[in-house]
Design an enzyme around this catalytic site. Structure first.
Site, PDB file in Angstrom:
ATOM      1  N   THR A 209      67.941 -50.745  39.390  1.00 38.20           N
ATOM      2  CA  THR A 209      69.244 -51.236  38.931  1.00 38.20           C
ATOM      3  C   THR A 209      70.291 -51.083  40.028  1.00 38.20           C
ATOM      4  OG1 THR A 209      68.789 -50.716  36.654  1.00 38.20           O
ATOM      5  CG2 THR A 209      71.092 -50.580  37.278  1.00 38.20           C
ATOM      6  N   ARG A 237      64.086 -54.818  23.980  1.00 42.77           N
ATOM      7  CA  ARG A 237      64.647 -53.535  24.436  1.00 42.77           C
ATOM      8  C   ARG A 237      65.880 -53.750  25.336  1.00 42.77           C
ATOM      9  NH1 ARG A 237      65.802 -50.939  29.599  1.00 42.77           N
ATOM     10  NH2 ARG A 237      65.593 -48.710  29.321  1.00 42.77           N
ATOM     11  N   GLY A 239      68.595 -51.371  27.689  1.00 42.24           N
ATOM     12  CA  GLY A 239      68.836 -50.024  28.223  1.00 42.24           C
ATOM     13  C   GLY A 239      70.318 -49.675  28.221  1.00 42.24           C
ATOM     14  N   GLY A 261      68.553 -45.215  35.873  1.00 32.21           N
ATOM     15  CA  GLY A 261      67.503 -44.293  35.442  1.00 32.21           C
ATOM     16  C   GLY A 261      66.932 -44.764  34.111  1.00 32.21           C
TER      17      GLY A 261
HETATM   18  N1  ASP Z   1      68.930 -47.923  33.534  1.00 36.66           N
HETATM   19  C1  ASP Z   1      68.137 -49.127  33.548  1.00 36.66           C
HETATM   20  C2  ASP Z   1      67.586 -49.365  32.172  1.00 36.66           C
HETATM   21  O1  ASP Z   1      67.186 -48.432  31.516  1.00 36.66           O
HETATM   22  C3  ASP Z   1      67.021 -49.077  34.515  1.00 36.66           C
HETATM   23  C4  ASP Z   1      67.383 -48.660  35.920  1.00 36.66           C
HETATM   24  O2  ASP Z   1      68.344 -47.937  36.112  1.00 36.66           O
HETATM   25  O3  ASP Z   1      66.708 -49.045  36.872  1.00 36.66           O
HETATM   26  O4  ASP Z   1      67.513 -50.506  31.771  1.00 36.66           O
END
Ligand code: ASP
Length: 345
Positions: A209, A237, A239, A261
């Site tokens: 991300t 889903r 995030g 994360g």
């Molecule tokens: N935080 C993002 C998610 O859970 C993923 C990432 O940070 O790479 O969708």
């Protein structure tokens, strides 16, 4: 005695200098995850450092020229979304069905206005769509087909879903589905041939991300985050990245934060807002607040990832509990700092 006195005067002068408030500041992340020296070739490492440098300098130029924190964020994240090295825009990870469903959010610390989108599939720059939701709709968050329609109606650049395709993310998906005994879908129609830049990309696990926080010369902070989510996500889903207070938050009363994360943990801890709450209500320094949330609370819950943050007085911070995080910071009168691994400043 006189020597001690002189030393004290000198020390306080130096401290005064060191604490001089920058007129503007910007911090960028390109995801946290399993990123250790042994995992990256020198070419990959150089490619990531060059990308982070290019992006933060572009954002820094906006701020140095008197542009707003929101403009710096949209510029910098737009570049990251175009770069196949990162899990946002082109180069985003795939869902279990073999689609790219993109999430993004932006927040203005001056007004507490915010915009977010989840599961969009056709907007080249999801961060611009999040900003359009904030500025051109009465809402904070739009999702799925409706958000795609709003994007089209707003006149933002539309692309075919296959535009986001990269071969290495497809391979990560195949690996994930095989490990989880799930069927492998057909490649999206019009999927592009592998390109050279994508060959340099590193698999940081399921993350990557991007996020930017900025302080502008008017003294306002803002935060933006953009992602493809996690590899092999199912059932619609979503995030933390598009959730205000979890993956993104900004308030001139405290700070601006962007997270990366495993989103589920960041949502449960309202990580971004929590960092700002510790600054606002407990008077912690930005670094102490970020460390308390990431090193203590997130770690205790079993979550992994990190945050970047900036405060209206120019403090900048990052904290992560993974082996690495692509990151960079730059401020008026301060040298550029780019890091990947844990042992770097
Ligand atoms: N935080 C993002 C998610 O859970 C993923 C990432 O940070 O790479 O969708």
């Amino acid at each position: 005695m006189r020597t001690v006195g002189l030393a004290l005067v000198l020390a306080s002068l130096m401290a005064g200098n060191a604490m001089a408030q920058p007129k503007w500041a910007i911090v960028v992340h390109g995801g946290a995850g399993v990123i250790a020296r042994a995992h990256l070739t020198p070419e990959q490492e150089a490619a990531y450092r060059a990308a982070m440098t290019r992006v933060i300098q572009a954002g820094g130029e906006v701020l140095a020229g008197g542009g707003s924190a929101l403009d710096a964020i949209e510029t910098a994240i737009g570049l990251l979304e175009d770069d196949p090295l990162f899990n946002s825009g082109r180069g985003a990870v795939f869902t279990a069905e073999g689609r790219n469903e993109l999430d993004a959010s932006i927040m203005d610390g001056a007004t507490l206005k915010a915009g977010a989108v989840a599961g969009v599939t056709r907007t080249r720059h999801p961060i611009s769509l999040a900003r359009a939701v904030m500025e051109k709709s009465p809402h904070v968050m739009l999702m799925g087909a409706g958000a795609d329609t709003f994007s089209h109606e707003t006149g933002l650049e539309q692309v075919e879903p296959a535009y986001f395709y990269t071969e290495r993310r497809w391979r990560s998906l195949e690996q994930f589905l095989t490990q989880n005994n799930l069927p492998i879908p057909a490649r999206p129609e019009g999927a592009a041939a592998p390109d050279a830049a994508a060959g340099l990309a590193h698999d940081e696990g399921k993350y990557g991300t991007v996020g930017v926080v900025a302080l502008d010369q008017a003294g306002h902070v803002a935060a933006g985050t953009s992602t493809g989510g996690t590899t092999g996500k199912r059932w619609g889903r979503v995030g933390d990245s598009p959730i205000i207070g979890a993956g993104n938050y900004a308030s001139d009363a405290s700070c601006a934060v962007s997270a990366t994360g495993t989103g589920e943990y960041f949502i449960r801890l309202t990580v971004a807002r929590e960092v700002c709450a510790l600054v606002e209500h407990r008077g912690l320094s930005l670094q102490a607040a970020a460390d308390e949330v990431i090193q203590q609370k997130l770690t205790a819950l079993g979550g992994d990832g990190g945050v970047i943050a900036v405060a209206p007085d120019g403090q900048m911070a990052w904290s992560y509990n993974t082996s690495g995080m692509y990151r960079a910071r730059l401020a008026d009168g301060e040298p550029l700092s780019v890091g990947i691994y844990k042992d770097e400043p």
